[in-house]
Design an enzyme around this catalytic site. Sequence first.
Site, PDB file in Angstrom:
ATOM      1  CE  LYS A 121      -3.231  -2.174   5.731  1.00  0.00           C
ATOM      2  NZ  LYS A 121      -3.673  -2.988   6.840  1.00  0.00           N
ATOM      3  CG  ASP A 139       0.147  -6.846   5.524  1.00  0.00           C
ATOM      4  OD1 ASP A 139       1.374  -7.066   5.407  1.00  0.00           O
ATOM      5  OD2 ASP A 139      -0.711  -7.717   5.312  1.00  0.00           O
TER       6      ASP A 139
END
Length: 219
Positions: A121, A139
Amino acid sequence: MLNKQQIRHCLDTFEEMFPEAECELTHSNPFELLVAVVLSAQATDALVNKVTPQLFEKYKKPEDYIAVPLEELQNDIKRIGLYRNKAKNIKKLSETLVEKFNGEVPPTKKELESLAGVGRKTANVVASVAFDEPAIAVDTHVERVSKRLAFCRWKDSVLEVEKTLMRKIPVEEWSVTHHRMIFFGRYHCKAQRPNCEECPLLFLCREGQKRMKKKEKSQ
Ligand code: SF4
């Protein structure tokens, strides 16, 4: 799951609602962004933005983080959760940047993921925001919105969500969609109280329709 046309409608709606969506972490170069994203794990951008002005004033380059004692760095970021590990990772990644990358933040996701504390991420956010690489960082907001709107399945892992989004969204829209979905999740389709009553996507959102029915019953 939503079909191609329905997803197109969602993307257009995200754009109408949040045309200016962008990374909300304050930074002025790729290194500051990298540090801010590492700090933002399980913390809000707003909190990180309260800490980073003083931090970036004190530490300008990787060598500065390497030189400081760990306890001092931990103390500088202690308002943010997981600060002990984050301080260790920032020191470690700074060492790697100096040893392997000439003190610069590398632009590719693979190189970024080789740094301490940098997962998929974080690498996606840095590659996309700092280097304009197409990427969709999943996220908590992107995952929640994707699942509520049935872009993917509820049981999908974060990696499966990312792969599904990459398959269903045109590559040139990955980065901007990532920011718009974060804004949509942060300010509209919130974790606890999504604003389904005023949602322009309610007509194709089964999760929202379920919530509305439940609400009507309880009134
Ligand atoms: S209808 Fe509700 S759950 Fe569905 S996308 Fe809109 S706010 Fe989120």
